[in-house]
Design a protein around this motif. Structure first.
Motif, PDB file in Angstrom:
ATOM      1  N   GLN A  66       0.772  -1.278   0.069  1.00 64.07           N
ATOM      2  CA  GLN A  66      -0.082   0.217   0.055  1.00 64.07           C
ATOM      3  C   GLN A  66       0.860   1.298   0.276  1.00 64.07           C
ATOM      4  N   ILE A  67       1.998   1.339   0.672  1.00 67.43           N
ATOM      5  CA  ILE A  67       2.904   2.377   1.047  1.00 67.43           C
ATOM      6  C   ILE A  67       3.444   2.558  -0.350  1.00 67.43           C
ATOM      7  N   VAL A  68       3.995   1.508  -1.277  1.00 68.46           N
ATOM      8  CA  VAL A  68       4.486   1.589  -2.484  1.00 68.46           C
ATOM      9  C   VAL A  68       3.513   2.253  -3.528  1.00 68.46           C
ATOM     10  N   GLU A  69       2.240   1.555  -3.572  1.00 65.25           N
ATOM     11  CA  GLU A  69       1.289   2.351  -4.324  1.00 65.25           C
ATOM     12  C   GLU A  69       1.157   3.865  -4.156  1.00 65.25           C
ATOM     13  N   GLN A  70       0.875   4.245  -2.979  1.00 69.31           N
ATOM     14  CA  GLN A  70       0.780   5.402  -2.512  1.00 69.31           C
ATOM     15  C   GLN A  70       1.722   6.503  -3.149  1.00 69.31           C
ATOM     16  N   ARG A  71       3.052   5.973  -2.847  1.00 68.19           N
ATOM     17  CA  ARG A  71       4.309   6.517  -3.430  1.00 68.19           C
ATOM     18  C   ARG A  71       4.342   6.781  -4.932  1.00 68.19           C
ATOM     19  N   LEU A  72       3.956   5.570  -5.751  1.00 71.51           N
ATOM     20  CA  LEU A  72       3.954   5.836  -7.245  1.00 71.51           C
ATOM     21  C   LEU A  72       2.774   6.626  -7.749  1.00 71.51           C
ATOM     22  N   GLU A  73       1.638   6.632  -7.249  1.00 73.40           N
ATOM     23  CA  GLU A  73       0.715   7.563  -7.328  1.00 73.40           C
ATOM     24  C   GLU A  73       0.950   8.923  -7.148  1.00 73.40           C
ATOM     25  N   GLN A  74       1.577   9.415  -5.869  1.00 73.70           N
ATOM     26  CA  GLN A  74       1.853  10.449  -5.616  1.00 73.70           C
ATOM     27  C   GLN A  74       2.889  11.297  -6.644  1.00 73.70           C
ATOM     28  N   HIS A  75       3.586  10.674  -7.464  1.00 73.74           N
ATOM     29  CA  HIS A  75       4.729  10.648  -8.181  1.00 73.74           C
ATOM     30  C   HIS A  75       4.394  10.657  -9.740  1.00 73.74           C
ATOM     31  N   PHE A  76       3.038  10.164  -9.862  1.00 75.59           N
ATOM     32  CA  PHE A  76       2.717   9.758 -11.155  1.00 75.59           C
ATOM     33  C   PHE A  76       3.731   8.966 -12.100  1.00 75.59           C
ATOM     34  N   ILE A  77       4.071   7.916 -11.249  1.00 76.80           N
ATOM     35  CA  ILE A  77       5.061   6.943 -12.307  1.00 76.80           C
ATOM     36  C   ILE A  77       4.550   5.533 -11.955  1.00 76.80           C
ATOM     37  N   ARG A  78       4.922   4.782 -12.768  1.00 77.80           N
ATOM     38  CA  ARG A  78       4.660   3.227 -12.736  1.00 77.80           C
ATOM     39  C   ARG A  78       5.938   2.468 -13.242  1.00 77.80           C
ATOM     40  N   GLY A  79       5.862   1.258 -12.788  1.00 77.11           N
ATOM     41  CA  GLY A  79       7.180   0.266 -12.892  1.00 77.11           C
ATOM     42  C   GLY A  79       6.769  -0.976 -13.536  1.00 77.11           C
ATOM     43  N   THR A 136       2.882  -0.860 -13.965  1.00 78.27           N
ATOM     44  CA  THR A 136       1.867  -0.928 -12.990  1.00 78.27           C
ATOM     45  C   THR A 136       2.283  -0.006 -11.872  1.00 78.27           C
ATOM     46  N   ARG A 137       1.071   0.317 -11.281  1.00 75.21           N
ATOM     47  CA  ARG A 137       1.106   0.908  -9.909  1.00 75.21           C
ATOM     48  C   ARG A 137      -0.275   0.627  -9.126  1.00 75.21           C
ATOM     49  N   ASP A 138      -0.653  -0.548  -9.686  1.00 72.76           N
ATOM     50  CA  ASP A 138      -1.923  -0.976  -9.041  1.00 72.76           C
ATOM     51  C   ASP A 138      -1.563  -1.949  -7.894  1.00 72.76           C
ATOM     52  N   TRP A 139      -2.369  -1.575  -6.778  1.00 70.21           N
ATOM     53  CA  TRP A 139      -1.920  -2.376  -5.468  1.00 70.21           C
ATOM     54  C   TRP A 139      -2.179  -3.853  -5.533  1.00 70.21           C
ATOM     55  N   GLU A 140      -3.231  -4.333  -6.498  1.00 71.33           N
ATOM     56  CA  GLU A 140      -3.572  -5.877  -6.629  1.00 71.33           C
ATOM     57  C   GLU A 140      -2.264  -6.365  -7.396  1.00 71.33           C
ATOM     58  N   THR A 141      -1.771  -5.874  -8.541  1.00 74.85           N
ATOM     59  CA  THR A 141      -0.741  -6.324  -8.978  1.00 74.85           C
ATOM     60  C   THR A 141       0.285  -6.286  -8.051  1.00 74.85           C
ATOM     61  N   ILE A 142       0.722  -5.318  -7.404  1.00 79.32           N
ATOM     62  CA  ILE A 142       2.087  -5.268  -6.588  1.00 79.32           C
ATOM     63  C   ILE A 142       1.811  -6.738  -5.628  1.00 79.32           C
ATOM     64  N   THR A 172       3.495 -11.449  -3.210  1.00 78.04           N
ATOM     65  CA  THR A 172       2.983 -12.580  -2.356  1.00 78.04           C
ATOM     66  C   THR A 172       3.536 -13.736  -3.260  1.00 78.04           C
ATOM     67  N   ALA A 173       3.505 -13.787  -4.490  1.00 78.48           N
ATOM     68  CA  ALA A 173       3.980 -15.130  -5.330  1.00 78.48           C
ATOM     69  C   ALA A 173       5.503 -15.205  -5.073  1.00 78.48           C
ATOM     70  N   LEU A 174       6.398 -13.962  -5.081  1.00 76.12           N
ATOM     71  CA  LEU A 174       7.799 -14.141  -4.860  1.00 76.12           C
ATOM     72  C   LEU A 174       8.106 -14.580  -3.423  1.00 76.12           C
ATOM     73  N   PHE A 175       7.285 -14.008  -2.264  1.00 74.83           N
ATOM     74  CA  PHE A 175       7.355 -14.341  -0.838  1.00 74.83           C
ATOM     75  C   PHE A 175       7.115 -15.899  -0.806  1.00 74.83           C
ATOM     76  N   GLU A 176       6.110 -16.577  -1.262  1.00 71.33           N
ATOM     77  CA  GLU A 176       6.014 -17.849  -1.035  1.00 71.33           C
ATOM     78  C   GLU A 176       6.792 -18.993  -1.763  1.00 71.33           C
ATOM     79  N   SER A 177       7.695 -18.315  -2.610  1.00 71.44           N
ATOM     80  CA  SER A 177       8.569 -19.151  -3.410  1.00 71.44           C
ATOM     81  C   SER A 177       9.813 -19.195  -2.485  1.00 71.44           C
ATOM     82  N   VAL A 178       9.774 -18.405  -1.559  1.00 74.23           N
ATOM     83  CA  VAL A 178      11.241 -18.504  -0.556  1.00 74.23           C
ATOM     84  C   VAL A 178      11.310 -19.672   0.398  1.00 74.23           C
TER      85      VAL A 178
END
Length: 104
Positions: free
Chosen positions: A10-23, A48-54, A59-65
């Motif tokens: 959520q914090i990442v999404e907010q910062r991306l929206e605040q600066h009008f950028i996507r990654g 993207t800067r969509d929370w659901e995508t982030i 989560t998928a990366l976390f679960e692979s650890v």
């Protein structure tokens, strides 16, 4: 830990929206209590800067650890390969201006 991951997303999404950028590249960093750290990343097809995508990607990366009963002391999410990074690229200017012949 997944709740913490959601808050970070959520914090990442907010910062991306605040600066009008996507990654396109999401990186998950995990530091363990024994000071070892691992990173996992995934580059997505679209920016993207969509929370659901982030959160889905993180989560998928976390679960692979493999945690092997180790304690986690830090979680981090970064989004890179930014869309507007192309607009801020440095352009090299010519060393000499073009001079028409005969006007020296």
């Amino acid at each position: 830990m997944l709740q913490e991951l959601e808050q970070i997303a959520q914090i990442v999404e907010q910062r991306l929206e605040q600066h009008f950028i996507r990654g396109r590249t999401l990186t998950l960093k995990i530091k363990f209590s024994d000071y070892q750290q691992i990173t996992r990343s995934k580059t997505m097809f679209d920016y993207t800067r969509d929370w659901e995508t982030i959160i889905t990607t993180a989560t998928a990366l976390f679960e692979s650890v493999e945690f092997e009963n180790r304690s986690v002391r830090l979680l981090g999410i970064a989004l890179s390969n930014l869309e507007n990074a192309k607009a801020t690229q440095v352009i090299q200017l010519p060393l000499f201006e073009y001079v028409e012949s005969g006007n020296c």
